[in-house]
Scaffold this motif. Structure first.
Motif, PDB file in Angstrom:
ATOM      1  N   ALA A 196      -1.012  21.222  -1.982  1.00 52.86           N
ATOM      2  CA  ALA A 196      -0.495  20.665   0.082  1.00 52.86           C
ATOM      3  C   ALA A 196      -2.390  21.113   0.792  1.00 52.86           C
ATOM      4  CB  ALA A 196      -0.339  22.330   0.311  1.00 52.86           C
ATOM      5  N   GLY A 197      -1.915  20.045   1.441  1.00 54.93           N
ATOM      6  CA  GLY A 197      -3.187  19.926   2.564  1.00 54.93           C
ATOM      7  C   GLY A 197      -3.667  18.338   2.549  1.00 54.93           C
ATOM      8  N   ASP A 198      -3.142  17.860   0.949  1.00 58.80           N
ATOM      9  CA  ASP A 198      -4.354  16.360   0.398  1.00 58.80           C
ATOM     10  C   ASP A 198      -3.295  15.210   0.669  1.00 58.80           C
ATOM     11  OD1 ASP A 198      -6.196  17.805  -0.517  1.00 58.80           O
ATOM     12  OD2 ASP A 198      -5.370  18.002  -2.690  1.00 58.80           O
ATOM     13  N   SER A 199      -4.333  14.389   0.660  1.00 62.69           N
ATOM     14  CA  SER A 199      -2.953  13.085   0.769  1.00 62.69           C
ATOM     15  C   SER A 199      -4.051  11.689  -0.248  1.00 62.69           C
ATOM     16  CB  SER A 199      -3.872  12.842   1.867  1.00 62.69           C
ATOM     17  OG  SER A 199      -4.837  12.037   2.235  1.00 62.69           O
ATOM     18  N   LEU A 200      -3.098  11.570  -0.954  1.00 65.57           N
ATOM     19  CA  LEU A 200      -4.156   9.939  -1.270  1.00 65.57           C
ATOM     20  C   LEU A 200      -3.120   8.687  -0.359  1.00 65.57           C
ATOM     21  CD1 LEU A 200      -5.751   9.178  -4.069  1.00 65.57           C
ATOM     22  CD2 LEU A 200      -3.148   9.626  -5.421  1.00 65.57           C
TER      23      LEU A 200
ATOM     24  N   LEU B 235       2.770  18.285   1.368  1.00 67.79           N
ATOM     25  CA  LEU B 235       3.007  19.148   2.217  1.00 67.79           C
ATOM     26  C   LEU B 235       2.814  20.301   2.200  1.00 67.79           C
ATOM     27  CD1 LEU B 235       5.258  17.638   4.456  1.00 67.79           C
ATOM     28  CD2 LEU B 235       3.700  17.978   5.265  1.00 67.79           C
ATOM     29  N   GLU B 236       3.095  20.700   0.623  1.00 72.29           N
ATOM     30  CA  GLU B 236       3.690  21.349  -0.131  1.00 72.29           C
ATOM     31  C   GLU B 236       3.765  21.469  -1.733  1.00 72.29           C
ATOM     32  OE1 GLU B 236       7.742  24.499  -0.692  1.00 72.29           O
ATOM     33  OE2 GLU B 236       6.973  24.543   1.901  1.00 72.29           O
ATOM     34  N   GLY B 237       3.363  22.541  -2.838  1.00 76.28           N
ATOM     35  CA  GLY B 237       3.385  22.079  -4.022  1.00 76.28           C
ATOM     36  C   GLY B 237       1.944  21.180  -4.792  1.00 76.28           C
ATOM     37  N   ARG B 238       2.883  21.111  -5.788  1.00 72.69           N
ATOM     38  CA  ARG B 238       1.423  20.046  -6.654  1.00 72.69           C
ATOM     39  C   ARG B 238       1.722  19.177  -7.075  1.00 72.69           C
ATOM     40  NH1 ARG B 238      -2.268  23.249 -10.909  1.00 72.69           N
ATOM     41  NH2 ARG B 238      -3.523  22.256 -10.134  1.00 72.69           N
ATOM     42  N   LEU B 239       0.826  17.953  -7.387  1.00 66.84           N
ATOM     43  CA  LEU B 239       1.227  16.590  -7.361  1.00 66.84           C
ATOM     44  C   LEU B 239       1.122  16.112  -8.874  1.00 66.84           C
ATOM     45  CD1 LEU B 239       4.475  15.755  -7.560  1.00 66.84           C
ATOM     46  CD2 LEU B 239       3.306  13.710  -5.730  1.00 66.84           C
ATOM     47  N   LYS B 240       0.817  15.259  -9.550  1.00 71.81           N
ATOM     48  CA  LYS B 240      -0.016  15.020  -9.606  1.00 71.81           C
ATOM     49  C   LYS B 240       0.040  12.917 -10.562  1.00 71.81           C
ATOM     50  CE  LYS B 240      -0.161  14.751 -14.793  1.00 71.81           C
ATOM     51  NZ  LYS B 240      -0.298  14.462 -16.211  1.00 71.81           N
ATOM     52  N   VAL B 241      -0.784  12.620  -9.818  1.00 68.75           N
ATOM     53  CA  VAL B 241      -0.531  10.671  -9.658  1.00 68.75           C
ATOM     54  C   VAL B 241      -1.640  10.165 -10.303  1.00 68.75           C
ATOM     55  CG1 VAL B 241      -0.153   9.649  -8.239  1.00 68.75           C
ATOM     56  CG2 VAL B 241       0.203  11.560  -7.168  1.00 68.75           C
ATOM     57  N   VAL B 242      -1.436   9.518 -11.351  1.00 63.90           N
ATOM     58  CA  VAL B 242      -2.937   8.829 -12.440  1.00 63.90           C
ATOM     59  C   VAL B 242      -1.884   7.071 -11.602  1.00 63.90           C
ATOM     60  CG1 VAL B 242      -2.936   7.986 -14.713  1.00 63.90           C
ATOM     61  CG2 VAL B 242      -1.482  10.085 -13.997  1.00 63.90           C
ATOM     62  N   ILE B 243      -3.507   6.882 -11.436  1.00 64.85           N
ATOM     63  CA  ILE B 243      -3.534   4.844 -10.831  1.00 64.85           C
ATOM     64  C   ILE B 243      -4.389   4.555 -11.033  1.00 64.85           C
ATOM     65  CG2 ILE B 243      -4.022   3.631  -8.636  1.00 64.85           C
ATOM     66  CD1 ILE B 243      -3.535   6.825  -6.613  1.00 64.85           C
ATOM     67  N   ALA B 244      -4.387   3.602 -12.426  1.00 64.66           N
ATOM     68  CA  ALA B 244      -4.778   3.080 -13.375  1.00 64.66           C
ATOM     69  C   ALA B 244      -5.733   4.266 -13.608  1.00 64.66           C
ATOM     70  CB  ALA B 244      -5.641   2.097 -12.393  1.00 64.66           C
ATOM     71  N   GLY B 245      -4.957   4.931 -14.812  1.00 64.66           N
ATOM     72  CA  GLY B 245      -5.596   5.485 -16.120  1.00 64.66           C
ATOM     73  C   GLY B 245      -6.397   6.635 -15.268  1.00 64.66           C
ATOM     74  N   GLU B 246      -6.355   6.636 -14.084  1.00 68.99           N
ATOM     75  CA  GLU B 246      -7.373   7.839 -12.928  1.00 68.99           C
ATOM     76  C   GLU B 246      -6.357   8.953 -12.600  1.00 68.99           C
ATOM     77  OE1 GLU B 246      -9.720   7.946  -8.444  1.00 68.99           O
ATOM     78  OE2 GLU B 246     -10.258   5.957 -11.069  1.00 68.99           O
ATOM     79  N   LYS B 247      -6.215  10.151 -12.843  1.00 65.17           N
ATOM     80  CA  LYS B 247      -5.552  11.239 -12.709  1.00 65.17           C
ATOM     81  C   LYS B 247      -6.208  12.234 -11.188  1.00 65.17           C
ATOM     82  CE  LYS B 247      -5.446  15.491 -14.622  1.00 65.17           C
ATOM     83  NZ  LYS B 247      -5.208  16.689 -15.563  1.00 65.17           N
ATOM     84  N   HIS B 248      -5.139  12.315 -10.287  1.00 65.01           N
ATOM     85  CA  HIS B 248      -5.488  12.697  -8.991  1.00 65.01           C
ATOM     86  C   HIS B 248      -4.295  14.030  -8.848  1.00 65.01           C
ATOM     87  CE1 HIS B 248      -8.242   9.328  -7.484  1.00 65.01           C
ATOM     88  NE2 HIS B 248      -6.905   8.641  -8.296  1.00 65.01           N
ATOM     89  N   VAL B 249      -4.962  15.082  -8.757  1.00 70.49           N
ATOM     90  CA  VAL B 249      -4.160  16.637  -8.274  1.00 70.49           C
ATOM     91  C   VAL B 249      -3.917  16.422  -7.222  1.00 70.49           C
ATOM     92  CG1 VAL B 249      -3.702  19.160  -9.050  1.00 70.49           C
ATOM     93  CG2 VAL B 249      -4.578  17.418 -10.575  1.00 70.49           C
ATOM     94  N   LEU B 250      -3.048  16.474  -6.212  1.00 71.72           N
ATOM     95  CA  LEU B 250      -2.612  16.702  -4.986  1.00 71.72           C
ATOM     96  C   LEU B 250      -2.188  18.174  -4.438  1.00 71.72           C
ATOM     97  CD1 LEU B 250      -2.774  13.507  -5.538  1.00 71.72           C
ATOM     98  CD2 LEU B 250      -2.178  13.300  -3.703  1.00 71.72           C
TER      99      LEU B 250
ATOM    100  N   ASP C  90       0.995  -0.897  -0.173  1.00 76.29           N
ATOM    101  CA  ASP C  90       0.219   0.036  -0.353  1.00 76.29           C
ATOM    102  C   ASP C  90       1.012   1.212  -0.164  1.00 76.29           C
ATOM    103  OD1 ASP C  90      -2.637  -1.957   0.233  1.00 76.29           O
ATOM    104  OD2 ASP C  90      -1.662  -1.670   2.564  1.00 76.29           O
ATOM    105  N   GLU C  91       0.320   2.348  -0.396  1.00 71.64           N
ATOM    106  CA  GLU C  91       1.252   4.004  -0.349  1.00 71.64           C
ATOM    107  C   GLU C  91       0.220   4.779   0.034  1.00 71.64           C
ATOM    108  OE1 GLU C  91       3.566   5.704  -4.242  1.00 71.64           O
ATOM    109  OE2 GLU C  91       3.667   3.504  -4.093  1.00 71.64           O
ATOM    110  N   LEU C  92       0.713   5.096   0.527  1.00 71.89           N
ATOM    111  CA  LEU C  92       0.397   6.699   0.416  1.00 71.89           C
ATOM    112  C   LEU C  92       1.123   8.055   0.797  1.00 71.89           C
ATOM    113  CD1 LEU C  92      -1.558   8.755   2.458  1.00 71.89           C
ATOM    114  CD2 LEU C  92      -0.049   8.213   4.703  1.00 71.89           C
ATOM    115  N   ILE C  93       0.310   8.947   0.224  1.00 70.09           N
ATOM    116  CA  ILE C  93       1.170  10.064  -0.310  1.00 70.09           C
ATOM    117  C   ILE C  93       0.552  11.294   0.396  1.00 70.09           C
ATOM    118  CG2 ILE C  93       2.251  11.938  -2.338  1.00 70.09           C
ATOM    119  CD1 ILE C  93       1.647   9.593  -3.992  1.00 70.09           C
ATOM    120  N   TYR C  94       1.437  12.508   1.222  1.00 73.17           N
ATOM    121  CA  TYR C  94       0.823  13.245   1.437  1.00 73.17           C
ATOM    122  C   TYR C  94       1.808  14.664   1.628  1.00 73.17           C
ATOM    123  CZ  TYR C  94      -0.776  17.154   5.399  1.00 73.17           C
ATOM    124  OH  TYR C  94      -1.737  18.025   5.559  1.00 73.17           O
TER     125      TYR C  94
END
Length: 188
Positions: free
Chosen positions: A154-158, A137-152, A131-135
């Motif tokens: 500051a303060g967001d977790s996945l 703290l600062e900035g913007r991260l785009k994470v694509v999981i199984a073709g599904e895009k998530h923009v994180l 399992d993986e957890l991304i939190y």
């Protein structure tokens, strides 16, 4: 001892202990024999993805390759600037500090990561057990999981199952500061 040398020494030792040639390990891990040879000779630091593939063959966590047994403890306290650091190549543009380095037989690994502007996990998806957890703290991260895009932001977790194909990119204008936590790795 430098991290390249520690990883290389441990990889070669466990490979030989398991009576595997470099080619056999390459086939089992899906990591090229050339890369394995370079790691064992201390010429390169493998990415987290490659380390996880190699660790999976031996049913170990990636910590096995980066920690020296004599320096592990049951309680670990660390302060900024004192944590074990890893710098990844230009493609990833990422620096990590381990929160769990020095912990004896951890059931998870956790890192404070600074991902430079434009940093990326690469064009290929990665996938591994656990399992993986991304939190963020600062900035913007785009994470694509199984073709599904998530923009994180500051303060967001996945959180997600790491066997799903995934990749990430820093899409912010500056550095992204991220806490990354991964669960144990087992052979499926």
């Amino acid at each position: 001892m430098k991290i390249k040398k520690i990883v290389g020494k441990k990889l070669k030792a466990i490979r030989l202990k398991n009576d595997l040639t470099i080619q056999e390990l390459a086939e089992k891990s899906l990591v090229s024999s050339n890369m394995i040879s370079r790691i064992e000779r201390g010429l390169t630091i493998p990415s987290v993805e490659i380390l996880m593939k190699l660790a999976g063959v031996f049913d170990k966590s990636i910590n096995y390759f980066v920690e020296e047994v004599a320096t592990t403890h049951e309680i670990v306290f660390s302060s900024p600037g004192e944590r074990d650091k890893t710098v990844y190549d230009d493609e990833h543009n990422m620096h990590t500090e381990s929160f769990t380095s020095g912990l004896r037989d951890p059931q998870f690994t956790s890192f404070f990561c600074t991902v430079g502007a434009g940093g990326s996990s690469g064009v290929e998806n990665m996938y591994h057990p656990g399992d993986e957890l991304i939190y963020v703290l600062e900035g913007r991260l785009k994470v694509v999981i199984a073709g599904e895009k998530h923009v994180l932001n500051a303060g967001d977790s996945l959180s997600f199952k790491s066997h799903l194909p995934h990749r990430w990119d820093n899409i912010g204008e500056g550095e992204a500061k991220v806490i990354w936590t991964l669960s144990p790795f087992t052979i499926i």
